[in-house]
Motif scaffolding. Structure first.
Motif, PDB file in Angstrom:
ATOM      1  N   GLY A   1      19.807  -0.205  19.387  1.00  0.00           N
ATOM      2  CA  GLY A   1      19.080   1.062  19.477  1.00  0.00           C
ATOM      3  C   GLY A   1      19.981   2.221  19.856  1.00  0.00           C
ATOM      4  O   GLY A   1      19.863   3.325  19.297  1.00  0.00           O
ATOM      5  N   LEU A   2      20.873   1.989  20.792  1.00  0.00           N
ATOM      6  CA  LEU A   2      21.828   3.041  21.160  1.00  0.00           C
ATOM      7  C   LEU A   2      22.754   3.384  19.998  1.00  0.00           C
ATOM      8  O   LEU A   2      23.097   4.552  19.792  1.00  0.00           O
ATOM      9  N   THR A   3      23.136   2.377  19.227  1.00  0.00           N
ATOM     10  CA  THR A   3      23.986   2.620  18.053  1.00  0.00           C
ATOM     11  C   THR A   3      23.236   3.447  17.020  1.00  0.00           C
ATOM     12  O   THR A   3      23.795   4.398  16.456  1.00  0.00           O
ATOM     13  N   ALA A   4      21.993   3.107  16.757  1.00  0.00           N
ATOM     14  CA  ALA A   4      21.194   3.866  15.794  1.00  0.00           C
ATOM     15  C   ALA A   4      20.973   5.298  16.267  1.00  0.00           C
ATOM     16  O   ALA A   4      21.062   6.251  15.475  1.00  0.00           O
ATOM     17  N   LEU A   5      20.723   5.478  17.556  1.00  0.00           N
ATOM     18  CA  LEU A   5      20.529   6.815  18.104  1.00  0.00           C
ATOM     19  C   LEU A   5      21.804   7.644  18.008  1.00  0.00           C
ATOM     20  O   LEU A   5      21.768   8.831  17.633  1.00  0.00           O
ATOM     21  N   ALA A   6      22.945   7.043  18.312  1.00  0.00           N
ATOM     22  CA  ALA A   6      24.220   7.759  18.209  1.00  0.00           C
ATOM     23  C   ALA A   6      24.549   8.082  16.758  1.00  0.00           C
ATOM     24  O   ALA A   6      25.092   9.149  16.462  1.00  0.00           O
ATOM     25  N   ALA A   7      24.201   7.176  15.834  1.00  0.00           N
ATOM     26  CA  ALA A   7      24.436   7.447  14.413  1.00  0.00           C
ATOM     27  C   ALA A   7      23.555   8.597  13.931  1.00  0.00           C
ATOM     28  O   ALA A   7      24.009   9.463  13.169  1.00  0.00           O
ATOM     29  N   LEU A   8      22.317   8.624  14.383  1.00  0.00           N
ATOM     30  CA  LEU A   8      21.421   9.727  14.034  1.00  0.00           C
ATOM     31  C   LEU A   8      21.955  11.051  14.577  1.00  0.00           C
ATOM     32  O   LEU A   8      21.948  12.073  13.880  1.00  0.00           O
ATOM     33  N   LEU A   9      22.434  11.027  15.805  1.00  0.00           N
ATOM     34  CA  LEU A   9      23.017  12.234  16.392  1.00  0.00           C
ATOM     35  C   LEU A   9      24.261  12.678  15.627  1.00  0.00           C
ATOM     36  O   LEU A   9      24.477  13.877  15.424  1.00  0.00           O
ATOM     37  N   ALA A  10      25.064  11.730  15.167  1.00  0.00           N
ATOM     38  CA  ALA A  10      26.262  12.071  14.392  1.00  0.00           C
ATOM     39  C   ALA A  10      25.884  12.723  13.069  1.00  0.00           C
ATOM     40  O   ALA A  10      26.489  13.733  12.671  1.00  0.00           O
TER      41      ALA A  10
ATOM     42  N   VAL B   1      23.237  19.035   9.917  1.00  0.00           N
ATOM     43  CA  VAL B   1      22.257  20.071  10.227  1.00  0.00           C
ATOM     44  C   VAL B   1      22.838  21.136  11.151  1.00  0.00           C
ATOM     45  O   VAL B   1      22.777  22.332  10.853  1.00  0.00           O
ATOM     46  N   PHE B   2      23.418  20.719  12.267  1.00  0.00           N
ATOM     47  CA  PHE B   2      23.869  21.678  13.272  1.00  0.00           C
ATOM     48  C   PHE B   2      25.291  22.186  13.017  1.00  0.00           C
ATOM     49  O   PHE B   2      25.679  23.218  13.558  1.00  0.00           O
ATOM     50  N   HIS B   3      26.074  21.484  12.243  1.00  0.00           N
ATOM     51  CA  HIS B   3      27.464  21.833  11.930  1.00  0.00           C
ATOM     52  C   HIS B   3      28.312  22.020  13.186  1.00  0.00           C
ATOM     53  O   HIS B   3      29.116  22.952  13.277  1.00  0.00           O
ATOM     54  N   ILE B   4      28.117  21.152  14.137  1.00  0.00           N
ATOM     55  CA  ILE B   4      28.910  21.167  15.369  1.00  0.00           C
ATOM     56  C   ILE B   4      29.927  20.034  15.248  1.00  0.00           C
ATOM     57  O   ILE B   4      29.611  18.855  15.431  1.00  0.00           O
ATOM     58  N   SER B   5      31.161  20.392  14.930  1.00  0.00           N
ATOM     59  CA  SER B   5      32.163  19.364  14.635  1.00  0.00           C
ATOM     60  C   SER B   5      32.558  18.558  15.881  1.00  0.00           C
ATOM     61  O   SER B   5      32.800  17.346  15.780  1.00  0.00           O
ATOM     62  N   ALA B   6      32.626  19.197  17.040  1.00  0.00           N
ATOM     63  CA  ALA B   6      33.007  18.468  18.254  1.00  0.00           C
ATOM     64  C   ALA B   6      31.966  17.413  18.604  1.00  0.00           C
ATOM     65  O   ALA B   6      32.323  16.279  18.968  1.00  0.00           O
ATOM     66  N   LEU B   7      30.700  17.743  18.468  1.00  0.00           N
ATOM     67  CA  LEU B   7      29.637  16.788  18.761  1.00  0.00           C
ATOM     68  C   LEU B   7      29.606  15.654  17.734  1.00  0.00           C
ATOM     69  O   LEU B   7      29.377  14.499  18.083  1.00  0.00           O
TER      70      LEU B   7
END
Length: 110
Positions: A34-43, A49-55
């Motif tokens: 679940g943490l992996t899926a959440l981090a992948a979604l955030l990536a 969408v957000f175009h934040i390269s550092a994040l």
């Protein structure tokens, strides 16, 4: 003094339908997955969408680390499984080899 030779049959664990499970439970895998899926979604969101390269770089790094962790705990679970590496079967065999079956049977018969 009379000494009796004791003959004990080899015990093969798992032949009678025993299932001792695993020392690493399924919720551990659910949590890491679940943490992996959440981090992948955030990536994906931070990149597309957000175009934040550092994040997005941070999220991809976290996903890679979590995937490595998931692979490692899967390998460890396989090593301990009765059908896999058989480490737990060897532990059980060692413990059973120290038991005196004739003495235990005598205790239950009295």
């Amino acid at each position: 003094m009379i000494s009796k030779e004791r003959s004990q049959k080899d015990i093969r664990l798992g032949t009678h339908g025993e299932d001792y499970g695993s020392w690493m439970s399924n919720p551990v895998f659910y949590m890491v997955g679940g943490l992996t899926a959440l981090a992948a979604l955030l990536a994906v969101l931070s990149f597309a969408v957000f175009h934040i390269s550092a994040l997005s770089i941070l999220s991809v790094t976290i996903v890679a680390g979590l995937l490595a962790l998931l692979g490692r705990i899967t390998w460890i679970r396989w090593q301990y499984a009765f059908g896999g590496g058989g480490m737990m079967e060897r532990v059980h065999q060692t413990v059973l080899s120290y038991l005196d079956y004739d003495w235990i049977w005598l205790c239950f018969c009295i």
